[in-house]
Design an enzyme around this catalytic site. Structure first.
Site, mmCIF file in Angstrom:
data_model
loop_
_atom_site.group_PDB
_atom_site.id
_atom_site.type_symbol
_atom_site.label_atom_id
_atom_site.label_comp_id
_atom_site.label_asym_id
_atom_site.label_seq_id
_atom_site.Cartn_x
_atom_site.Cartn_y
_atom_site.Cartn_z
ATOM 1 N N ARG A 1 -54.803 -41.906 1.783
ATOM 2 C CA ARG A 1 -53.526 -42.064 2.483
ATOM 3 C C ARG A 1 -53.713 -42.121 3.999
ATOM 4 O O ARG A 1 -52.910 -42.736 4.686
ATOM 5 C CB ARG A 1 -52.574 -40.924 2.105
ATOM 6 C CG ARG A 1 -51.908 -41.163 0.755
ATOM 7 C CD ARG A 1 -50.992 -40.023 0.382
ATOM 8 N NE ARG A 1 -50.085 -40.402 -0.692
ATOM 9 C CZ ARG A 1 -49.206 -39.572 -1.243
ATOM 10 N NH1 ARG A 1 -49.126 -38.318 -0.829
ATOM 11 N NH2 ARG A 1 -48.408 -39.992 -2.202
ATOM 12 N N LYS B 1 -43.998 -36.784 -19.434
ATOM 13 C CA LYS B 1 -42.608 -36.587 -19.847
ATOM 14 C C LYS B 1 -41.774 -37.855 -19.888
ATOM 15 O O LYS B 1 -41.748 -38.607 -18.926
ATOM 16 C CB LYS B 1 -41.941 -35.613 -18.878
ATOM 17 C CG LYS B 1 -42.568 -34.237 -18.907
ATOM 18 C CD LYS B 1 -41.690 -33.288 -18.117
ATOM 19 C CE LYS B 1 -42.489 -32.128 -17.571
ATOM 20 N NZ LYS B 1 -42.186 -31.851 -16.178
ATOM 21 N N GLY C 1 -49.576 -41.145 -8.582
ATOM 22 C CA GLY C 1 -50.773 -40.413 -8.210
ATOM 23 C C GLY C 1 -51.782 -40.323 -9.343
ATOM 24 O O GLY C 1 -52.970 -40.550 -9.141
ATOM 25 N N GLY D 1 -43.916 -40.780 -6.789
ATOM 26 C CA GLY D 1 -42.465 -40.729 -6.956
ATOM 27 C C GLY D 1 -41.767 -41.926 -6.331
ATOM 28 O O GLY D 1 -40.802 -42.462 -6.877
HETATM 29 C C1 3PG Z 1 -46.208 -37.325 -2.851
HETATM 30 O O1 3PG Z 1 -47.377 -36.965 -2.751
HETATM 31 O O2 3PG Z 1 -45.653 -37.511 -3.930
HETATM 32 C C2 3PG Z 1 -45.454 -37.599 -1.584
HETATM 33 O O3 3PG Z 1 -46.205 -37.264 -0.468
HETATM 34 C C3 3PG Z 1 -44.138 -36.883 -1.601
HETATM 35 O O4 3PG Z 1 -44.365 -35.517 -1.702
HETATM 36 P P1 3PG Z 1 -43.278 -34.577 -2.373
HETATM 37 O O5 3PG Z 1 -43.228 -34.945 -3.822
HETATM 38 O O6 3PG Z 1 -43.741 -33.174 -2.120
HETATM 39 O O7 3PG Z 1 -41.957 -34.870 -1.692
#
Ligand code: 3PG
Ligand code: MG
Length: 402
Positions: free
Chosen positions: A38, A202, A359, A382
């Protein structure tokens, strides 16, 4: 497909203070960054702003600090790594208040082309609540704002969105642009056949994604933990596999929708089962492969079987566009990684535009060594999911139109 948003190319930054929201939420173990993707992905925007003579003030969250400042969530290690990657000093303004005395002094001393990194934005409790106090503090440091934090674009927080109530000269960065171009083209203007692969634990996390993608894809592949709720919805015995009993009707509806839309919905036909979940997760475990329609009572499905690997891989290879989110099994365990590996391999070999979001899928592809074969591995988990759901991302919506 254009974003319709002002970009870093069009922003006049010479001599100006530019606040840049990055997603430096990198995995860390005992203060050491274990994957700097990142940070690397943020470099083009940072370099461009330096080159154009901006005073580059970077900010990001790291982890999920619950009660304000905590040493283990400090961005200090990111400043060190970033300086190495940029080949120039990065001043770390380590204020617990993020916009504190250090940050103010550091910014006041900046020359064009200098880089300052602020402390973890989540050290301020207002951040995740998007409260004006912190947005105003952030805005007080800068003349213009760039959001390049695609991984956090689904969050309406002070640093990702709220700050634009107080800074009007705004743009998206190169990473944001690239992510949306790949995802947007894949989903809204795909070269067909278009296949989406969804996995992960899920069903509940992916309800809207399934619904939305069924309007767009030719083939939808469902694997991973979420597949067992679909198998249960077909009336199969699934043993002790993960099932969300409240979502069985939903899965039935989705299977019906797929049929009505003429979408090919592929579920696992065979399953790798164990007596229990491995503990530790990568510890030794005895496995056998059974038909997905006949998982023995007392057994738990934790990966797709070989027939399913072939089924899924053939579908991937027959596609021209493939979007993948979520692993097929417990890939952290080498004994249960074969399904995820097979999908990754098929994607690497396919003559298709492939987009990997999430991820876990990204980590799987990297861990399995296919990273450099994939045209686009998203930095967002997300965020890419919410995009696939068809939602507007607040971190992009807040940027001024082109
Ligand atoms: C992630 O790694 O999913 C993003 O950086 C967002 O982080 P968060 O889910 O803690 O908001
Ligand atoms: Mg997350």
């Amino acid at each position: 497909m254009g974003l319709g948003k002002k970009t870093v190319e069009e922003l006049d930054v010479r001599g100006k203070r530019v606040l840049v929201r990055c997603d430096f939420n990198v995995p860390m173990k005992e203060g050491v960054i274990t994957n700097d993707n990142r940070i690397v992905a943020a470099l083009p925007t940072i370099k461009k702003l330096i080159e154009n003579g901006g005073k580059v003030i970077l900010c990001s969250h790291l982890g999920k600090p619950k009660n304000g400042p905590e040493e283990k969530f400090s961005l200090a290690p990111v400043a060190v790594r970033l300086a190495e990657l940029l080949g120039k000093p990065v001043t770390f303004a380590g204020d617990d208040a993020v916009v504190g005395e250090n940050a103010k002094a550091a910014v006041a001393a900046m020359q064009p082309g200098d880089v300052v990194l602020l402390q973890n934005t989540r050290f301020r409790k207002e951040e995740t609540k998007n409260l004006p106090e912190f947005s105003q503090d952030l805005a007080s440091l800068a003349d213009c704002y760039v959001n390049d934090a695609f991984g956090s674009a689904h969050r309406a927080h002070c640093s990702t969105a709220g700050v634009t109530d107080y800074i009007k000269d705004t743009a998206v960065g190169y990473l944001m642009e690239k992510e949306i171009r790949y995802l947007g083209n894949a989903v809204n203007d795909p070269v067909r056949p278009f296949t989406a692969i969804l996995g992960g634990a899920k069903v509940a996390d992916k309800l809207n994604v399934i619904d939305n993608l069924l309007n767009k894809v030719d083939t939808l592949i469902i694997g991973g933990g979420m597949a067992y709720t679909f198998l249960a919805a077909k009336g199969y015995e699934v043993g002790t596999s993960l099932v969300d009993s409240e979502k069985i009707d939903y899965c039935r509806d989705m299977m019906k929708k797929a049929e009505e839309k003429g979408v090919q919905l592929l579920l696992p036909v065979d399953t790798v089962v164990t007596a229990s979940f491995p503990d530790p997760i990568d510890g030794p475990v005895a496995v056998e492969t059974v038909a997905s329609s006949a998982i023995p009572a007392g057994k738990m499905g934790l990966d797709i079987g070989e027939k399913t690997q072939t089924l899924f891989a053939d579908a991937v290879k027959a596609s021209k566009t493939v979007v993948w989110n979520g692993p097929m099994g417990v890939f952290e365990n080498p004994i249960l990684a074969a399904g995820t590996l097979a999908v990754a391999k098929a994607m690497a070999e396919a003559d298709a535009t492939t987009v990997i979001g999430g991820g876990d899928s990204a980590a799987a592809v990297m861990q399995l060594g296919f990273g450099d074969k994939m045209p686009h591995i998203s930095t967002g988990g997300g965020a890419s999911l919410e995009y696939l759901e068809g939602k507007e991302l607040p971190g992009i919506a807040c940027i001024q139109n082109a």
